[in-house]
Scaffold this motif. Structure first.
Motif, PDB file in Angstrom:
ATOM      1  N   SER A   1      34.280  70.114  68.987  1.00  0.00           N
ATOM      2  CA  SER A   1      34.034  71.431  69.579  1.00  0.00           C
ATOM      3  C   SER A   1      33.196  72.285  68.641  1.00  0.00           C
ATOM      4  O   SER A   1      33.204  72.076  67.421  1.00  0.00           O
ATOM      5  CB  SER A   1      35.360  72.142  69.895  1.00  0.00           C
ATOM      6  N   ILE A   2      32.464  73.216  69.230  1.00  0.00           N
ATOM      7  CA  ILE A   2      31.738  74.235  68.470  1.00  0.00           C
ATOM      8  C   ILE A   2      32.545  75.518  68.629  1.00  0.00           C
ATOM      9  O   ILE A   2      32.824  75.931  69.765  1.00  0.00           O
ATOM     10  CB  ILE A   2      30.314  74.450  69.038  1.00  0.00           C
ATOM     11  N   LEU A   3      32.963  76.104  67.516  1.00  0.00           N
ATOM     12  CA  LEU A   3      33.831  77.280  67.577  1.00  0.00           C
ATOM     13  C   LEU A   3      33.102  78.519  67.080  1.00  0.00           C
ATOM     14  O   LEU A   3      32.229  78.430  66.218  1.00  0.00           O
ATOM     15  CB  LEU A   3      35.069  77.061  66.709  1.00  0.00           C
ATOM     16  N   ASN A   4      33.517  79.678  67.617  1.00  0.00           N
ATOM     17  CA  ASN A   4      33.017  80.918  67.048  1.00  0.00           C
ATOM     18  C   ASN A   4      33.907  81.331  65.876  1.00  0.00           C
ATOM     19  O   ASN A   4      34.869  80.634  65.544  1.00  0.00           O
ATOM     20  CB  ASN A   4      32.893  82.005  68.129  1.00  0.00           C
ATOM     21  N   LYS A   5      33.641  82.472  65.278  1.00  0.00           N
ATOM     22  CA  LYS A   5      34.366  82.873  64.068  1.00  0.00           C
ATOM     23  C   LYS A   5      35.832  83.171  64.341  1.00  0.00           C
ATOM     24  O   LYS A   5      36.666  83.111  63.435  1.00  0.00           O
ATOM     25  CB  LYS A   5      33.659  84.061  63.414  1.00  0.00           C
ATOM     26  N   SER A   6      36.166  83.464  65.602  1.00  0.00           N
ATOM     27  CA  SER A   6      37.569  83.697  65.956  1.00  0.00           C
ATOM     28  C   SER A   6      38.262  82.414  66.386  1.00  0.00           C
ATOM     29  O   SER A   6      39.375  82.449  66.912  1.00  0.00           O
ATOM     30  CB  SER A   6      37.677  84.701  67.088  1.00  0.00           C
ATOM     31  N   GLY A   7      37.577  81.286  66.250  1.00  0.00           N
ATOM     32  CA  GLY A   7      38.170  80.006  66.639  1.00  0.00           C
ATOM     33  C   GLY A   7      38.015  79.694  68.119  1.00  0.00           C
ATOM     34  O   GLY A   7      38.470  78.659  68.597  1.00  0.00           O
ATOM     35  N   GLY A   8      37.391  80.600  68.881  1.00  0.00           N
ATOM     36  CA  GLY A   8      37.184  80.382  70.320  1.00  0.00           C
ATOM     37  C   GLY A   8      36.172  79.270  70.562  1.00  0.00           C
ATOM     38  O   GLY A   8      35.239  79.088  69.772  1.00  0.00           O
TER      39      GLY A   8
ATOM     40  N   GLY B   1      34.784  76.476  80.650  1.00  0.00           N
ATOM     41  CA  GLY B   1      34.521  77.464  81.699  1.00  0.00           C
ATOM     42  C   GLY B   1      35.758  77.644  82.573  1.00  0.00           C
ATOM     43  O   GLY B   1      35.917  78.671  83.220  1.00  0.00           O
ATOM     44  N   ASN B   2      36.633  76.640  82.608  1.00  0.00           N
ATOM     45  CA  ASN B   2      37.908  76.754  83.320  1.00  0.00           C
ATOM     46  C   ASN B   2      39.072  76.790  82.338  1.00  0.00           C
ATOM     47  O   ASN B   2      39.719  77.798  82.163  1.00  0.00           O
ATOM     48  CB  ASN B   2      38.113  75.559  84.264  1.00  0.00           C
ATOM     49  N   ASP B   3      39.323  75.635  81.713  1.00  0.00           N
ATOM     50  CA  ASP B   3      40.523  75.466  80.883  1.00  0.00           C
ATOM     51  C   ASP B   3      40.290  75.865  79.435  1.00  0.00           C
ATOM     52  O   ASP B   3      41.243  76.088  78.693  1.00  0.00           O
ATOM     53  CB  ASP B   3      40.988  74.009  80.949  1.00  0.00           C
ATOM     54  N   ILE B   4      39.048  75.889  79.025  1.00  0.00           N
ATOM     55  CA  ILE B   4      38.712  76.340  77.677  1.00  0.00           C
ATOM     56  C   ILE B   4      37.470  77.235  77.749  1.00  0.00           C
ATOM     57  O   ILE B   4      36.624  77.048  78.632  1.00  0.00           O
ATOM     58  CB  ILE B   4      38.452  75.155  76.700  1.00  0.00           C
ATOM     59  N   ASP B   5      37.433  78.197  76.862  1.00  0.00           N
ATOM     60  CA  ASP B   5      36.249  79.057  76.766  1.00  0.00           C
ATOM     61  C   ASP B   5      36.282  79.778  75.423  1.00  0.00           C
ATOM     62  O   ASP B   5      37.112  79.454  74.562  1.00  0.00           O
ATOM     63  CB  ASP B   5      36.171  80.038  77.949  1.00  0.00           C
ATOM     64  N   GLU B   6      35.431  80.756  75.251  1.00  0.00           N
ATOM     65  CA  GLU B   6      35.282  81.394  73.938  1.00  0.00           C
ATOM     66  C   GLU B   6      36.478  82.259  73.534  1.00  0.00           C
ATOM     67  O   GLU B   6      36.554  82.722  72.406  1.00  0.00           O
ATOM     68  CB  GLU B   6      33.993  82.225  73.912  1.00  0.00           C
ATOM     69  N   THR B   7      37.399  82.499  74.468  1.00  0.00           N
ATOM     70  CA  THR B   7      38.585  83.296  74.131  1.00  0.00           C
ATOM     71  C   THR B   7      39.785  82.413  73.808  1.00  0.00           C
ATOM     72  O   THR B   7      40.869  82.907  73.521  1.00  0.00           O
ATOM     73  CB  THR B   7      38.968  84.228  75.295  1.00  0.00           C
ATOM     74  N   ILE B   8      39.594  81.092  73.904  1.00  0.00           N
ATOM     75  CA  ILE B   8      40.707  80.152  73.712  1.00  0.00           C
ATOM     76  C   ILE B   8      40.376  79.255  72.535  1.00  0.00           C
ATOM     77  O   ILE B   8      39.251  78.757  72.428  1.00  0.00           O
ATOM     78  CB  ILE B   8      40.911  79.327  74.995  1.00  0.00           C
TER      79      ILE B   8
END
Lengths: 124, 371
Positions: free
Chosen positions: B98-105, B253-260
């Motif tokens: 996975s590619i994560l943002n700085k918040s782990g999303g 887009g359903n089960d995972i996204d940038e907030t998860i």
């Protein structure tokens, strides 16, 4: 049933009017758009429902959709065969896949329904 | 009857698959998805789903993105911007990451192919191509080349118990020993450079074939022709979605996204401990202290289908989360779904309710996969 003799709504229901009574279902275009129908839910027997209001729903694998009354009426019969075998809506939308029988409460509304030609224009 | 169909349709400039005409000829219903006109089904989702489980089917998934990352520091770069440990894959092997943002999303989930010679191929979700590329380029302070090769390649997935017979016949080779998450590259006399991997998004045995666009039409037609003796059928995105859901695989887009984050999504196994990567401190914290919410699978015990956004309630009818995916499984005819609930509500066989259009219907938390 011959699609030429039916009336239609822009919400993709068909209605077969016979005196004060009518049979209602969804069109071939609608069943094709929905794909595999797995549940038909109608729990409004004996209720009076205005035209354009929801009388039930259909669930396909991919999506769910409301069913709308084409004309104000009282639901006098639900096609139990379709409740038990929802795939009938896919295989025979104008025949065994009919959904409800209604007693028409306002015959004037018939004028606002579409004929086959007008319906085809909006569904092609 | 209102046709609220294809919630995932987007208003974007529509690109054409090389094989668009062939899909239409095969009777496909085409819908716009992720900037492409894609086949959603040919005959019906249920039939196609069961065809993959029992026989063999072919999917055109050329909308997926392929990036080539290369250079002396390619691995070091990817260790920083992706969560799984690239030391685990030698040349010829593939990794889910996975590619994560700085918040782990989760910006995206992806497959990484180790092509050897300091070269990697990243296969990303179609809808996320441009934002992935932008993110990767932004964090590339090393001497690494990142090339978007998506418009040069088509991708076909041949999936199902008979898939190996079909690919063997197409390339006149034997792929029966190609292990899961391994690939080989070779020059084919008909289709030039081919990359074939033992991967898929269906949970059935299968292969994915990358081919240059100039040969994509021939390869599609040849696959259908040579697959005929095994009863091959074209399969649309609709069945791809029900197949992956039946396996409990997440859809971005359903089960995972940038907030998860991956810990919440049950994807802790793709997050390494040994190297620093973007988002790692949040992942480590979530691992130590348990996340606030967690992904569950459930089976509905009454009539109804869970859809994205429906509420999940506990047995006391208190809202504990939301549905992220749901369907009827055309294979088992069970009504299944996934969603997030408060961490302490996650117990296998706990009774829950799903609020389906103003009605609370009974469901039970269950293990994934659902078959």
């Amino acid at each position: 049933m011959d699609p030429n003799n039916l009336k239609y709504t822009k919400d993709h229901e068909w209605i077969n009017i016979d005196g004060d009574y009518a049979i209602v279902g969804i069109t071939n275009f609608a069943q094709k758009e929905l794909g595999d129908i797995v549940f038909v839910e109608i729990e409004s027997l004996n209720q009076e429902i205005n035209s354009g209001e929801v009388f039930g729903s259909v669930e396909a694998v991919k999506t769910v959709s409301d069913l709308f009354m084409p004309i104000t009426g009282k639901i006098v019969e639900i096609n139990e065969k379709v409740i038990d075998n929802p795939e009938l809506v896919n295989s025979d939308p104008y025949g065994e896949g009919w959904m409800i029988k209604i007693k028409i409460l306002d015959l004037n509304e018939v004028e606002s329904l579409l004929d086959l030609k007008s319906y085809e224009e909006i569904s092609e | 009857m209102s046709l609220l169909i294809f919630i995932f349709a987007e208003n974007m400039k529509i690109k054409k698959l090389i094989n668009e005409e062939n899909h239409i000829e095969l009777g496909a219903k085409m819908v716009p998805f992720a900037g492409y006109n894609m086949p959603i089904w040919y005959s019906s989702i249920s039939e196609e789903h069961n065809f993959v489980r029992n026989e063999v089917g072919i999917f055109d998934v050329s909308h997926m993105g392929e990036f080539i990352v290369k250079g002396k520091e390619a691995k070091k770069f990817l260790q920083k911007v992706t969560s799984n440990d690239l030391d685990k894959i030698t040349e010829g092997k593939i990794q889910y990451s996975s590619i994560l943002n700085k918040s782990g999303g989760i910006i995206d989930d992806l497959l990484i192919y180790n092509l050897g010679n300091e070269k990697y191929m990243l296969v990303v979700n179609a809808s996320n191509k441009s934002k992935d590329l932008e993110w990767l380029k932004k964090h590339n302070n090393l001497q690494v080349t990142i090339e978007d090769a998506s418009d040069n390649y088509s991708l076909f997935a041949i999936q199902g118990p008979k898939s190996v017979d079909v690919v063997n016949d197409i390339f006149n080779k034997d792929f029966s020993n190609l292990k899961y998450y391994n690939f080989i590259k070779f020059e084919d006399k008909n289709f030039e450079s081919i990359l074939i991997s033992s991967t898929g998004y269906t949970g059935s045995k299968g292969f994915e074939i990358y081919v240059k666009n100039n040969f994509a039409e021939n390869l599609w037609k040849q696959s259908i022709k040579l697959g005929e003796r095994y009863g091959i059928q074209p399969i649309g995105l609709g069945a791809r979605d029900t197949l992956r859901l039946e396996m409990g695989f997440c859809l971005h887009g359903n089960d995972i996204d940038e907030t998860i984050n991956p810990i919440e999504a049950g994807l802790g196994w793709i997050c390494k401990n040994n190297f620093e990567y973007i988002g790692k401190n949040i992942i480590d914290k979530n691992r130590e202290n348990n996340p606030s919410k967690t992904l569950i699978g459930f089976e509905i015990k009454e009539k109804g289908i869970a859809r994205k956004g429906y509420k999940i309630l506990n047995k006391n009818e208190v809202v504990i989360g939301n549905v992220t995916s749901g369907t009827i499984s055309p294979y088992s005819m069970k009504s299944i779904g996934m969603g997030y609930v408060n961490f302490d509500e996650n117990k296998i066989s706990n009774s829950i309710y799903i609020e389906v259009r103003n009605k609370k219907i009974k469901a039970v938390i269950c293990k994934r996969p659902f078959i």
